[in-house]
Design an enzyme around this catalytic site. Structure first.
Site, short mmCIF file in Angstrom:
data_model
loop_
_atom_site.label_atom_id
_atom_site.label_comp_id
_atom_site.label_asym_id
_atom_site.label_seq_id
_atom_site.Cartn_x
_atom_site.Cartn_y
_atom_site.Cartn_z
N ARG A 22 4.09 -48.02 11.67
CA ARG A 22 4.95 -47.56 10.41
C ARG A 22 5.85 -48.55 9.83
O ARG A 22 6.75 -48.82 10.77
CB ARG A 22 5.11 -46.33 10.16
CG ARG A 22 3.81 -45.35 9.85
CD ARG A 22 2.96 -45.53 8.50
NE ARG A 22 2.03 -44.64 8.35
CZ ARG A 22 0.71 -44.78 8.88
NH1 ARG A 22 0.33 -45.84 9.48
NH2 ARG A 22 -0.21 -43.96 8.58
N GLU A 31 4.68 -50.14 1.22
CA GLU A 31 3.23 -50.27 0.86
C GLU A 31 2.55 -49.44 0.09
O GLU A 31 3.13 -48.25 -0.01
CB GLU A 31 2.65 -49.78 2.26
CG GLU A 31 3.03 -51.05 3.65
CD GLU A 31 2.13 -50.92 4.71
OE1 GLU A 31 0.81 -50.34 4.75
OE2 GLU A 31 2.64 -50.94 5.94
N HIS A 70 -1.95 -55.23 6.79
CA HIS A 70 -2.32 -53.96 7.19
C HIS A 70 -3.89 -53.99 7.51
O HIS A 70 -4.65 -53.06 6.90
CB HIS A 70 -1.90 -52.74 6.13
CG HIS A 70 -1.91 -51.55 6.97
ND1 HIS A 70 -1.16 -50.50 6.59
CD2 HIS A 70 -2.46 -50.87 7.95
CE1 HIS A 70 -1.14 -49.39 7.21
NE2 HIS A 70 -2.01 -49.61 8.10
#
Length: 322
Positions: free
Chosen positions: A240, A269, A288
Site C-alpha cells: 500500500r 489511488e 497497480h
C-alpha cells in the site's frame, strides 16, 4: 430466492465471471452496477441490496452502512479491505469478505522482476545508445551482482514468503522484518529474522514491502527510516502506498540519498497523475498491475462472487475480515 446484488467498481472491463456465477447460483437475480460516486444509487436502491461486490478502491463508511438496511455481505475484489469500515459493518451485522492469496505468485514475481530492473536497468539505455556508447563505456559504474546481495522483506506473510523463497533461490541473503512471525518460521524458508528495523534497513541493498496497511505500518518508512538506507539501495512497494512517506521518498531519491524505487502503489489511488511521484527520475511507477495475470484475474472474480453467494446462502466462509 432472487437477491439484489450491487457491483461497485470502475476498473473491470466486464463482469462476465460475476454475472455467470451470480445467475447460476441465484437465477434471475437483480444486479446493479455503480462507480465509486454511488451516492444517488445508494439512495435509490441501497436499502434493498442483499450483497455488494466492491472494488478495493470503494469507500463504504459508517454513514453509507446506515442506508444498507438489507445487506448481509460486502465482498471485496482484493486481499485488502482498508476502505471498508469493518467496525461499522459488524455493528450492522454485515460480513466483510475478501480474497487473500489469489495473487501470491504474481506479486512476488513482480517484486523479483523489480530487483532485476534495479540491478540491470534493462529499459534504461536509450541515452547511451543515442550517444553510440557500447560495452563498458555505457555502464561506467556497474552494480554488484544480485547473487550475494541483501534483500530486506517487510511483512513476511503469503506474498512476502513467496518473494523470499524466489530470492533465496537466486542466492540472495534474505532478511525479514515482521514482529508477528517467529524466527523458526522464517528460518524454515531460508530467511533470517531482523529484530531491529533501522539496522536491517542499513544492511539492505533492496527493500521489498509486503506488509498490510494498519495504523502501525502507515508511514512506517518515513524520512527518518529512509536515512538508514544506503545511497545505493532500492525500495520496492507492492503493498500500500501509504506505508511509505511519499514526499520523503521523493526527496531521498532526488538528493541522491537513495538509488531509486519501483512502486506499484502510490499514496493516492486512483491517482490524478499530476502527483510529483510520476515525474521523479529514479522512481518507476506502474499502474497497480503487479497482481494481474489471467489466472489471478479469474480466481479473484470467482472467489469474490462466491464469497458473496455463500454468505447470502448462510454457508460458512473463511475469508471474513476481523
Amino acid at each position: 430466492m432472487k437477491p439484489v446484488i450491487w457491483i461497485i467498481d470502475e476498473e473491470w472491463l466486464d463482469y462476465d465471471v460475476e454475472n455467470k456465477t451470480l445467475n447460476d447460483q441465484f437465477p434471475d437475480c437483480e444486479i446493479h452496477y455503480s462507480g465509486y460516486d454511488y451516492k444517488k444509487d445508494l439512495e435509490d436502491f441501497g436499502g434493498r441490496v442483499d450483497g455488494i461486490l466492491a472494488q478495493v478502491y470503494t469507500r463504504i463508511g459508517r454513514e453509507e452502512m446506515e442506508q444498507l438496511k438489507n445487506c448481509e455481505v460486502i465482498s471485496v475484489f482484493g486481499g485488502g479491505y482498508d476502505r471498508i469500515d469493518v467496525s461499522a459493518a459488524k455493528e450492522k451485522g454485515i460480513k466483510v469478505a475478501f480474497v487473500p492469496g489469489y495473487c501470491v505468485e504474481d506479486v512476488s514475481d513482480y517484486a523479483i522482476a523489480a530487483i532485476f530492473q534495479c540491478n540491470k536497468h534493462v529499459t534504461s539505455y536509450k541515452k547511451e545508445m543515442a550517444e553510440k556508447l557500447w560495452g563498458s563505456p555505457a555502464l561506467p559504474k556497474p552494480a554488484n551482482r544480485i547473487k550475494g546481495s541483501n534483500l530486506l522483506i517487510i511483512g513476511i506473510g503469503r506474498i512476502g514468503s513467496a518473494t523470499a523463497k524466489k530470492a533465496v533461490s537466486l542466492g540472495m541473503n534474505v532478511y525479514a522484518y515482521d514482529p508477528y512471525v517467529c524466527e523458526e518460521k522464517m528460518a524454515s524458508i531460508g530467511v533470517k529474522k531482523a529484530e531491529k528495523l533501522d539496522e536491517a534497513l542499513g544492511n539492505a541493498d533492496y527493500v521489498s514491502i509486503h506488509a498490510k496497511l494498519t495504523d502501525e505500518t502507515k508511514g512506517m518508512l518515513n524520512a527518518e527510516k529512509l536515512t538508514c538506507l544506503k545511497a545505493s539501495a532500492y525500495v520496492i512497494n507492492t503493498a500500500r502506498g501509504c506505508i511509505i512517506d511519499e514526499k520523503a521518498l521523493i526527496n531521498a531519491v532526488k538528493n541522491g540519498k537513495l538509488a531509486g524505487a519501483v512502486l506499484d502503489v502510490v499514496d493516492v489511488e486512483p491517482p490524478s497523475f499530476d502527483e510529483e511521484i510520476f515525474r521523479t527520475d529514479g522512481i518507476i511507477v506502474t499502474p497497480h498491475i503487479s497482481y494481474l495475470s489471467v489466472q489471478a484475474y479469474e480466481e479473484l472474480k470467482l472467489r469474490a462472487a462466491m464469497n458473496l453467494v455463500n454468505v447470502i446462502k448462510g454457508n460458512e466462509i473463511e475469508d471474513i475480515a476481523e
